[in-house]
Design a protein around this motif. Sequence first.
Motif, mmCIF file in Angstrom:
data_model
loop_
_atom_site.group_PDB
_atom_site.id
_atom_site.type_symbol
_atom_site.label_atom_id
_atom_site.label_comp_id
_atom_site.label_asym_id
_atom_site.label_seq_id
_atom_site.Cartn_x
_atom_site.Cartn_y
_atom_site.Cartn_z
ATOM 1 N N GLU A 1 38.483 23.320 33.191
ATOM 2 C CA GLU A 1 37.434 24.332 33.173
ATOM 3 C C GLU A 1 37.694 25.395 34.238
ATOM 4 O O GLU A 1 37.516 26.574 34.006
ATOM 5 N N ALA A 2 38.103 24.965 35.410
ATOM 6 C CA ALA A 2 38.317 25.888 36.515
ATOM 7 C C ALA A 2 39.543 26.762 36.299
ATOM 8 O O ALA A 2 39.640 27.836 36.858
ATOM 9 N N SER A 3 40.470 26.319 35.490
ATOM 10 C CA SER A 3 41.693 27.081 35.301
ATOM 11 C C SER A 3 41.812 27.624 33.881
ATOM 12 O O SER A 3 42.906 27.723 33.355
ATOM 13 N N ASP A 4 40.704 27.977 33.260
ATOM 14 C CA ASP A 4 40.785 28.495 31.899
ATOM 15 C C ASP A 4 41.281 29.937 31.870
ATOM 16 O O ASP A 4 41.609 30.452 30.830
ATOM 17 N N TYR A 5 41.354 30.600 33.024
ATOM 18 C CA TYR A 5 41.945 31.927 33.105
ATOM 19 C C TYR A 5 43.458 31.751 33.195
ATOM 20 O O TYR A 5 43.939 31.001 34.046
ATOM 21 N N PRO A 6 44.226 32.457 32.372
ATOM 22 C CA PRO A 6 45.684 32.343 32.487
ATOM 23 C C PRO A 6 46.166 32.892 33.832
ATOM 24 O O PRO A 6 45.526 33.769 34.433
ATOM 25 N N THR A 7 47.271 32.391 34.289
ATOM 26 C CA THR A 7 47.829 32.825 35.559
ATOM 27 C C THR A 7 48.060 34.332 35.577
ATOM 28 O O THR A 7 47.795 34.991 36.586
ATOM 29 N N SER A 8 48.516 34.883 34.468
ATOM 30 C CA SER A 8 48.785 36.324 34.428
ATOM 31 C C SER A 8 47.508 37.139 34.639
ATOM 32 O O SER A 8 47.523 38.169 35.323
ATOM 33 N N ALA A 9 46.378 36.685 34.112
ATOM 34 C CA ALA A 9 45.108 37.391 34.301
ATOM 35 C C ALA A 9 44.663 37.288 35.761
ATOM 36 O O ALA A 9 44.179 38.271 36.338
ATOM 37 N N ARG A 10 44.834 36.120 36.347
ATOM 38 C CA ARG A 10 44.483 35.940 37.756
ATOM 39 C C ARG A 10 45.370 36.834 38.639
ATOM 40 O O ARG A 10 44.889 37.472 39.566
ATOM 41 N N ALA A 11 46.666 36.854 38.348
ATOM 42 C CA ALA A 11 47.594 37.665 39.140
ATOM 43 C C ALA A 11 47.264 39.149 39.010
ATOM 44 O O ALA A 11 47.251 39.879 40.011
ATOM 45 N N GLU A 12 46.978 39.598 37.799
ATOM 46 C CA GLU A 12 46.627 41.000 37.586
ATOM 47 C C GLU A 12 45.376 41.378 38.382
ATOM 48 O O GLU A 12 45.315 42.442 39.005
ATOM 49 N N TYR A 13 44.387 40.512 38.374
ATOM 50 C CA TYR A 13 43.161 40.751 39.141
ATOM 51 C C TYR A 13 43.477 40.853 40.636
ATOM 52 O O TYR A 13 43.018 41.761 41.321
ATOM 53 N N VAL A 14 44.265 39.911 41.144
ATOM 54 C CA VAL A 14 44.589 39.900 42.565
ATOM 55 C C VAL A 14 45.383 41.152 42.948
ATOM 56 O O VAL A 14 45.109 41.771 43.980
ATOM 57 N N PHE A 15 46.345 41.554 42.115
ATOM 58 C CA PHE A 15 47.124 42.758 42.415
ATOM 59 C C PHE A 15 46.221 43.992 42.476
ATOM 60 O O PHE A 15 46.326 44.806 43.390
ATOM 61 N N GLY A 16 45.323 44.132 41.512
ATOM 62 C CA GLY A 16 44.393 45.261 41.509
ATOM 63 C C GLY A 16 43.460 45.228 42.702
ATOM 64 O O GLY A 16 43.195 46.254 43.335
ATOM 65 N N CYS A 17 42.972 44.050 43.011
ATOM 66 C CA CYS A 17 42.074 43.868 44.157
ATOM 67 C C CYS A 17 42.785 44.230 45.456
ATOM 68 O O CYS A 17 42.228 44.913 46.318
ATOM 69 N N MET A 18 44.030 43.813 45.585
ATOM 70 C CA MET A 18 44.787 44.114 46.799
ATOM 71 C C MET A 18 45.049 45.612 46.918
ATOM 72 O O MET A 18 45.018 46.162 48.029
ATOM 73 N N LYS A 19 45.306 46.278 45.814
ATOM 74 C CA LYS A 19 45.498 47.731 45.837
ATOM 75 C C LYS A 19 44.256 48.412 46.388
ATOM 76 O O LYS A 19 44.348 49.368 47.148
ATOM 77 N N ALA A 20 43.100 47.900 46.007
ATOM 78 C CA ALA A 20 41.836 48.498 46.427
ATOM 79 C C ALA A 20 41.434 48.108 47.852
ATOM 80 O O ALA A 20 40.685 48.834 48.497
ATOM 81 N N ASN A 21 41.928 46.970 48.329
ATOM 82 C CA ASN A 21 41.473 46.441 49.616
ATOM 83 C C ASN A 21 42.559 46.336 50.676
ATOM 84 O O ASN A 21 42.342 45.712 51.713
ATOM 85 N N GLY A 22 43.693 46.924 50.429
ATOM 86 C CA GLY A 22 44.789 46.846 51.392
ATOM 87 C C GLY A 22 45.724 45.717 51.041
ATOM 88 O O GLY A 22 45.312 44.679 50.532
ATOM 89 N N GLU A 23 46.961 45.936 51.281
ATOM 90 C CA GLU A 23 47.982 44.957 50.895
ATOM 91 C C GLU A 23 48.364 44.113 52.107
ATOM 92 O O GLU A 23 49.485 44.152 52.590
ATOM 93 N N THR A 24 47.398 43.340 52.556
ATOM 94 C CA THR A 24 47.595 42.491 53.733
ATOM 95 C C THR A 24 47.467 41.027 53.346
ATOM 96 O O THR A 24 47.015 40.699 52.241
ATOM 97 N N ARG A 25 47.829 40.175 54.245
ATOM 98 C CA ARG A 25 47.679 38.731 54.032
ATOM 99 C C ARG A 25 46.203 38.368 53.849
ATOM 100 O O ARG A 25 45.857 37.545 53.012
ATOM 101 N N GLN A 26 45.352 39.003 54.632
ATOM 102 C CA GLN A 26 43.917 38.750 54.511
ATOM 103 C C GLN A 26 43.416 39.171 53.126
ATOM 104 O O GLN A 26 42.595 38.482 52.521
ATOM 105 N N ALA A 27 43.923 40.287 52.606
ATOM 106 C CA ALA A 27 43.519 40.747 51.276
ATOM 107 C C ALA A 27 43.936 39.750 50.200
ATOM 108 O O ALA A 27 43.200 39.521 49.240
ATOM 109 N N ILE A 28 45.115 39.139 50.361
ATOM 110 C CA ILE A 28 45.554 38.116 49.391
ATOM 111 C C ILE A 28 44.544 36.982 49.357
ATOM 112 O O ILE A 28 44.130 36.538 48.282
#
Length: 119
Positions: free
Chosen positions: A28-55
């Motif tokens: 249930e917790a992993s019903d999102y495909p890895t590619s969708a999770r990665a895309e979200y994280v990449f977009g989020c990092m673009k918006a919030n800075g590309e730092t370790r904390q942002a990851i």
Amino acid sequence: MARVGLVRPIVAALAVLVTTNMSARAEEASDYPTSARAEYVFGCMKANGETRQAIEQCSCSIDVVASLVPYERYVTAETVLSMSQVKGNLAGQFRSSEQAANALNDLRRAQAEAEVRCF
């Protein structure tokens, strides 16, 4: 001695139940495909800075979103967001659809909750 013989099957049955329940929750917790999770994280990092904390924060954010919004609903909301950038009649239908608006509202609420929990 007879009690020991009864305890082992009971413990084994409980172990099977716990393992089954845990694997069901993991699915249930992993019903999102890895590619969708990665895309979200990449977009989020673009918006919030590309730092370790942002990851860390962005990874937390998608986990919260995934726990609150089923993947199908997430895809609908993402489609609405993409189509809202397109000009023309077809995009207007996406923006004015009640189902699309509800899915988008669900995503925005989940992202707001993720903002509170993760940032």
